[in-house]
Design a protein around this motif. Structure first.
Motif, PDB file in Angstrom:
ATOM      1  N   ALA A  26     -33.743  38.384 -10.102  1.00 23.72           N
ATOM      2  CA  ALA A  26     -35.075  37.787 -10.054  1.00 23.72           C
ATOM      3  C   ALA A  26     -35.052  36.655  -9.029  1.00 23.72           C
ATOM      4  O   ALA A  26     -33.995  36.268  -8.531  1.00 23.72           O
ATOM      5  N   SER A  28     -35.265  33.658  -9.437  1.00 30.60           N
ATOM      6  CA  SER A  28     -34.497  32.521  -9.934  1.00 30.60           C
ATOM      7  C   SER A  28     -32.991  32.770  -9.935  1.00 30.60           C
ATOM      8  O   SER A  28     -32.225  31.915 -10.334  1.00 30.60           O
ATOM      9  N   GLU A 110     -43.120  37.805 -10.812  1.00 32.62           N
ATOM     10  CA  GLU A 110     -43.911  36.845 -11.569  1.00 32.62           C
ATOM     11  C   GLU A 110     -44.052  37.254 -13.027  1.00 32.62           C
ATOM     12  O   GLU A 110     -43.989  36.425 -13.928  1.00 32.62           O
ATOM     13  N   ARG A 113     -40.768  36.514 -14.759  1.00 31.56           N
ATOM     14  CA  ARG A 113     -40.631  35.060 -14.933  1.00 31.56           C
ATOM     15  C   ARG A 113     -41.441  34.584 -16.135  1.00 31.56           C
ATOM     16  O   ARG A 113     -40.951  33.824 -16.966  1.00 31.56           O
ATOM     17  N   GLN A 114     -42.682  35.058 -16.250  1.00 30.35           N
ATOM     18  CA  GLN A 114     -43.531  34.645 -17.365  1.00 30.35           C
ATOM     19  C   GLN A 114     -42.998  35.146 -18.701  1.00 30.35           C
ATOM     20  O   GLN A 114     -43.006  34.418 -19.697  1.00 30.35           O
TER      21      GLN A 114
END
Length: 164
Positions: A26, A28, A110, A113-114
């Protein structure tokens, strides 16, 4: 975690593709594993599947770094911003879905991540019996007792040493 869905958008409603996510990273830097299904709907593409990962977080009691496993059940709909046949811009629906990029690229970053933020516990523990930190010296009580004397409440000092 980007997928070109131009061909899937040209296919009839109900068409699907399965996509394996193995060791994907991801934005991150978190490693992801799992499988998602991309299903053509009348408005866009429904992404559903299971993704597992491990996040590096702090124990809420002893502040030790722990790797916490997360299993994510993803189900979100993506909507095209450009018509795949004519190239004309399309309006996004009012229900705040996720857009498919101008080059018909579906980005799961995204959404993942959420879902990670929602699945991460508010007060994670390294283990259920975590003792935490000493409030006086900050010693990690999981490694043994500290050498601090227990705090004395000044309101009760006069009662110490007196007989009843």
């Amino acid at each position: 975690m980007k997928v070109n869905v131009a061909q899937l958008l040209k296919e009839p409603i109900g068409s699907s593709r399965d996509w394996d996510i193995r060791g994907e990273e991801a934005d991150s830097g978190i490693q992801l594993n799992g499988r998602v299904r991309l299903l053509r709907t009348d408005r866009g593409i429904l992404v559903s599947g299971k993704i597992s990962t491990r996040v590096d977080i702090l124990c809420s009691r002893c502040l030790t770094h722990i790797e916490y496993p997360l299993d994510l059940d993803i189900e979100e709909e993506y909507f095209p911003t450009i018509d795949v046949s004519s190239g004309t811009p399309l309006p996004l629906p009012e229900d705040d879905g996720f857009p498919i990029g101008a080059n018909h690229i579906l980005d799961l970053g995204e959404v993942v991540r959420q879902y990670i933020l929602l699945a991460t516990p508010m007060k994670p523990l390294c283990r259920d019996e975590c003792q935490g930190l000493c409030p006086q010296c900050g010693e990690n009580l999981n490694y043994g007792p500290c050498s601090c004397k227990p705090p004395v409440d000044q309101r009760w000092v006069k009662l110490e040493g007196k007989d009843r």
